[in-house]
Design a protein around this motif. Structure first.
Motif, short mmCIF file in Angstrom:
data_model
loop_
_atom_site.label_atom_id
_atom_site.label_comp_id
_atom_site.label_asym_id
_atom_site.label_seq_id
_atom_site.Cartn_x
_atom_site.Cartn_y
_atom_site.Cartn_z
N PRO A 2 30.88 39.88 35.05
CA PRO A 2 31.51 39.48 36.12
C PRO A 2 30.88 38.75 37.10
O PRO A 2 29.40 38.95 37.40
CB PRO A 2 31.99 40.79 36.77
N ASP A 20 35.52 45.55 38.87
CA ASP A 20 35.67 44.33 38.35
C ASP A 20 37.25 44.12 38.68
O ASP A 20 38.30 44.71 38.35
CB ASP A 20 35.74 44.44 36.66
N GLY A 23 37.70 39.56 36.66
CA GLY A 23 36.39 38.81 36.09
C GLY A 23 35.33 38.67 37.46
O GLY A 23 34.58 37.98 37.31
N TRP A 24 35.78 39.51 38.55
CA TRP A 24 34.60 39.53 39.60
C TRP A 24 34.43 40.87 40.06
O TRP A 24 35.18 41.85 40.23
CB TRP A 24 35.44 38.56 40.88
N GLU A 25 33.12 41.26 40.49
CA GLU A 25 32.70 42.54 40.98
C GLU A 25 32.85 42.35 42.31
O GLU A 25 32.40 41.71 43.11
CB GLU A 25 31.36 42.41 40.51
N HIS A 51 36.66 36.21 45.87
CA HIS A 51 37.03 36.08 44.66
C HIS A 51 38.39 35.32 44.62
O HIS A 51 39.05 35.06 43.37
CB HIS A 51 37.07 37.52 43.95
#
Length: 367
Positions: A2, A20, A23-25, A51
């Motif tokens: 991510p 997650d 697709g971003w942490e 994000h």
């Protein structure tokens, strides 16, 4: 692996537990979800929305270009103001959704900033680029290049003023201004009561984001994660692309017609089915609220029944501490949409009683 926002290291040091999201942490919470939630509606909470998709559209023909592709009025949108809009196919199915802000660049050109859902910046930029032929327009996906901090709560106006040194309390919802603080940090400030509370997006360069985050915390903002954000979002009745609607839905079904669709703007991609639906006076399903007479939220996809017939499906659901009940956003079929209509909700433990609710769930939130 991510992607991470510019605030990841600072948030990890503050005890963030990550999850997650598209697709971003991003922070799920900072150890105490209840405190984070309460800080938002009692004082001020601080969220990292780095994000969220960020698309920039500029050029001499940018206004006309966007106007022809989205559902709301863009040509007449004033500098410093914004609007909500859908981007659709010819059949009015959703391709994208954004809050569009109009500004003026240093060289005097129109610049439009499109704030969209997590994971949707690239998709929306690609959709726009598909229709770019010879227009004098430049499209950039700026997601990841710019940090986006969101301060929400009754004390947000005073707190933002304390940190930035400017009074933005008179900004109306979906208005935007530029600012430079005493530390020479340049911001774009957007008023957006997305959670049904006074809210300000503060966009700044990635390299200054941790500094700004620390100053906001020092001023009294409580870092909060996605769990608190989701509860507040549903209480406000605010749908989001990718969770409550996608390309299988028509723009007229999502319950945002009043804010996101103009019937007087002229031609745009997808207009004909939108107008036809208005003339018919209904759509077959609409996104509404559902109160569940249980403390157990429904899972996305859980079915709704009326007299043993399926009449809808849940998209998002949480337990609302302020309402002391589980609530949900759900698509409900025509004939069962009247607020107060009794339903049965499919839960893991079996069917439970519920009822249709108008949105927002809590008074004061933008509908």
């Amino acid at each position: 692996m991510p992607s991470r926002t510019a605030l990841h290291e600072a948030e990890a040091s503050a005890g963030a537990q990550f999850v997650d999201q598209a697709g971003w942490e991003v922070p799920r919470h900072f150890g105490n979800v209840e405190q984070e939630y309460q800080s938002a509606y009692k004082r001020a909470a601080l969220f990292d929305l780095g994000h969220h998709g960020k698309v920039e559209v500029c050029g001499p023909e940018a206004a006309a270009f966007l106007h022809n592709l989205c559902t709301n009025e863009i040509k007449q949108l004033e500098i410093g103001k914004g609007c909500e809009a859908f981007f659709a196919t010819l059949k009015a199915r959703v391709v994208g959704h954004a809050f569009i802000y109009r500004a003026r660049s240093d060289d005097g050109q129109d610049v439009f900033f499109l704030d969209t859902a997590p994971g949707q910046g690239e998709n929306l930029a690609r959709h726009l680029d598909h229709y770019l032929i010879s227009e004098q327009v430049e499209i950039k996906d700026r997601t990841g290049e710019i940090s986006q901090l969101y301060v929400a709560g009754p004390q947000a106006p005073a707190l933002v003023q304390q940190v930035l040194g400017n009074d933005f309390s008179r900004l109306a919802n979906l208005e935007v201004r530029e600012a430079i603080d005493h530390a020479d940090v340049k911001y774009q400030v957007r008023r957006h009561d997305f959670l049904g509370l006074p809210g300000y997006h503060l966009l700044c360069a990635n390299e200054r984001a941790s500094e700004v985050w620390a100053r906001l915390r020092h001023a009294g903002a409580i870092p909060a994660g996605s769990e608190a954000f989701e509860t507040l979002r549903l209480e406000a009745g605010t749908p989001i692309f990718g969770r409550d609607f996608d390309d299988s839905h028509l723009v007229m079904e999502i319950g945002r017609t009043r804010d996101a669709i103009s019937y007087s703007k002229g031609c745009y991609l997808g207009q004909e089915p939108v107008v036809r639906s208005r003339d018919l006076g209904h759509v077959n399903r609409s996104l509404l609220g559902v109160k569940i007479h249980s403390g157990q939220p429904g899972k996305p996809g859980a079915k709704l029944f009326r007299n043993d017939s399926e009449v809808g499906q849940i998209t998002s659901s949480v337990f609302s501490p302020r309402l002391e009940a589980a609530i949900a956003l759900a698509y409900v079929r025509r004939g069962s949409q009247q607020p107060g209509t009794e339903l049965e909700v499919e839960l893991e433990s079996g069917r439970c009683k519920g009822e249709v609710s108008a949105l927002p769930f809590l008074a004061g939130a933008p509908g």
